[in-house]
Design a protein around this motif. Structure first.
Motif, PDB file in Angstrom:
ATOM      1  N   SER A  64      18.477 -19.244 -31.864  1.00 34.50           N
ATOM      2  CA  SER A  64      18.373 -20.702 -31.947  1.00 34.50           C
ATOM      3  C   SER A  64      17.206 -21.263 -31.132  1.00 34.50           C
ATOM      4  O   SER A  64      16.803 -22.403 -31.321  1.00 34.50           O
ATOM      5  CB  SER A  64      19.682 -21.336 -31.468  1.00 34.50           C
ATOM      6  OG  SER A  64      19.976 -20.895 -30.160  1.00 34.50           O
ATOM      7  N   HIS A 204      23.902 -11.309 -23.239  1.00 32.92           N
ATOM      8  CA  HIS A 204      22.684 -10.520 -23.487  1.00 32.92           C
ATOM      9  C   HIS A 204      21.468 -11.440 -23.549  1.00 32.92           C
ATOM     10  O   HIS A 204      21.583 -12.613 -23.918  1.00 32.92           O
ATOM     11  CB  HIS A 204      22.808  -9.669 -24.762  1.00 32.92           C
ATOM     12  CG  HIS A 204      22.516 -10.387 -26.044  1.00 32.92           C
ATOM     13  ND1 HIS A 204      23.488 -10.938 -26.833  1.00 32.92           N
ATOM     14  CD2 HIS A 204      21.344 -10.638 -26.679  1.00 32.92           C
ATOM     15  CE1 HIS A 204      22.935 -11.496 -27.899  1.00 32.92           C
ATOM     16  NE2 HIS A 204      21.637 -11.338 -27.830  1.00 32.92           N
ATOM     17  N   ALA A 206      17.098 -11.123 -24.650  1.00 35.49           N
ATOM     18  CA  ALA A 206      16.219 -10.267 -25.455  1.00 35.49           C
ATOM     19  C   ALA A 206      17.139  -9.300 -26.218  1.00 35.49           C
ATOM     20  O   ALA A 206      18.143  -9.748 -26.779  1.00 35.49           O
ATOM     21  CB  ALA A 206      15.190  -9.576 -24.572  1.00 35.49           C
ATOM     22  N   LYS A 230      24.827  -6.571 -31.821  1.00 33.47           N
ATOM     23  CA  LYS A 230      24.512  -7.694 -32.715  1.00 33.47           C
ATOM     24  C   LYS A 230      23.573  -7.144 -33.789  1.00 33.47           C
ATOM     25  O   LYS A 230      22.600  -6.457 -33.465  1.00 33.47           O
ATOM     26  CB  LYS A 230      23.832  -8.805 -31.893  1.00 33.47           C
ATOM     27  CG  LYS A 230      23.438 -10.038 -32.681  1.00 33.47           C
ATOM     28  CD  LYS A 230      22.746 -11.071 -31.781  1.00 33.47           C
ATOM     29  CE  LYS A 230      22.229 -12.259 -32.584  1.00 33.47           C
ATOM     30  NZ  LYS A 230      21.412 -13.164 -31.761  1.00 33.47           N
ATOM     31  N   LYS A 258      28.923 -20.282 -25.095  1.00 37.33           N
ATOM     32  CA  LYS A 258      28.147 -19.567 -24.075  1.00 37.33           C
ATOM     33  C   LYS A 258      28.442 -20.054 -22.655  1.00 37.33           C
ATOM     34  O   LYS A 258      27.839 -19.571 -21.704  1.00 37.33           O
ATOM     35  CB  LYS A 258      26.666 -19.705 -24.392  1.00 37.33           C
ATOM     36  CG  LYS A 258      26.328 -19.027 -25.722  1.00 37.33           C
ATOM     37  CD  LYS A 258      24.937 -19.286 -26.144  1.00 37.33           C
ATOM     38  CE  LYS A 258      24.702 -18.578 -27.478  1.00 37.33           C
ATOM     39  NZ  LYS A 258      23.375 -18.869 -28.001  1.00 37.33           N
TER      40      LYS A 258
END
Ligand SMILES: O=C(O)[C@H](O)[C@@H](O)[C@H](O)[C@H](O)COP(=O)(O)O
Length: 307
Positions: A64, A204, A206, A230, A258
């Motif tokens: 995003s 996580h 990067a 992912k 998050k």
């Protein structure tokens, strides 16, 4: 106008805080405010680097974050940012063709870079490598001399995640040699002007996932994984030593899903959380800034903001 801007600034500052190890937290009422603040921050760093060294080396992630950077393509930034001086890198990339829907390169190209006023300034795919403003996974993403024609169809070389990581690190090393990318004062690591990261609900950043052995990588600048939790599973990623050698690192996080990870990454928490990837982002000589919306900040310890 000036008074409105001042009031906006003051209201932003009222929602910000600094934690001595965990960086500066900028908490925004909504995504619109966050986007404006982020564009302002990037534009300022770009201007300072271009003034000092003639270039701006920026590494971006996928997700995003790309959409949240959209304000950069609008006035005044579309005119004031010196796009032609940008060298754009990927903090991580999925090992797929550059036309694939999962490609971070495609995401950034379609979602951001092609919307700038002069996309050809930064997006000239005909420029030879190196140097070129956009450093991508050349073997994966563009036909290279080791590919082959099958009839009239160009068959891209098939490279492994490991080869992609080696190839990308090679290009980064070339640009460090010529000092297009600065070098760290305390190691041989590249010192990017800015590394922009998103964060997943699992913490996580990067393609550095919780409990993954690559979190311990000390020697490589770029490494690879083939088991990303992912999708897609094959990725390459900057390692922590590279991220932590940057002059500036910004982590951009939005949404309630998050909030817990933001708390674990930035508040004073128990020892079992200390190895959360986002918590391991700790620039040695650089500056860390968290761009959060209210939802992502909703589980932070309130005491932080009493200063
Ligand atoms: O390739 C990737 O998957 C990204 O680089 C990744 O690190 C991303 O930044 C986070 O997963 C956050 O993504 P969202 O902001 O979309 O949740």
């Amino acid at each position: 106008m000036l008074i409105v801007e001042l009031l906006n600034l003051l209201s932003r500052m009222a929602h910000s805080g600094v934690h001595k190890d965990r960086g500066e937290l900028r908490i925004h009422e909504n995504l619109d405010e966050l986007g404006t603040d982020l564009a302002e921050y990037i534009a300022e760093l770009s201007e300072a680097s271009v003034k000092e060294r003639g270039v701006f080396t920026i590494a971006i992630s996928g997700g995003s974050l790309i959409g949240l950077m959209g304000r950069l393509c609008e006035a005044p930034y579309n005119k004031t940012v010196d796009w032609a001086k940008w060298y754009i890198f990927w903090a991580d990339e999925r090992v797929v063709a550059k036309t694939h829907a999962d490609s971070n390169y495609k995401l950034a190209k379609d979602g951001l870079l092609s919307k700038t006023d002069n996309p050809e300034q930064i997006f000239d795919n005909h420029l030879p490598l190196p140097p070129q403003p956009i450093v991508f996974l050349s073997n994966v993403n563009s036909p290279s001399p080791v590919g082959e024609f099958e009839g009239n169809h160009y068959q891209m070389p098939i490279v492994s995640a490991e080869e992609a990581a080696d190839d990308y690190e090679f290009h980064v090393r070339q640009l460090v040699k010529t000092r297009t990318i600065n070098v760290s004062d305390i190691s041989d690591c590249p010192k990017f002007d800015l590394i922009l990261l998103g964060m997943g609900p699992d913490g996580h950043v990067a393609s550095l996932f919780p409990n993954h052995p690559v979190l311990d990588e000390k020697d490589e600048w770029v490494t690879f994984i083939t088991d990303s939790p992912k999708s897609p599973p094959e990725r390459i990623t900057f390692t922590l030593p590279v991220i932590n050698s940057a002059s500036n690192v910004a982590v951009v996080v939005t949404g309630e899903s998050k909030a817990e990870a933001v708390h674990l990454a930035t508040d004073d928490v128990g020892a079992d959380c200390l190895s959360l990837p986002a918590r391991l982002v700790r620039p040695i000589r650089g500056k860390l800034v968290w761009f959060l919306d209210k939802l992502a900040a909703s589980k932070l310890d309130g005491s932080r903001f009493s200063e």
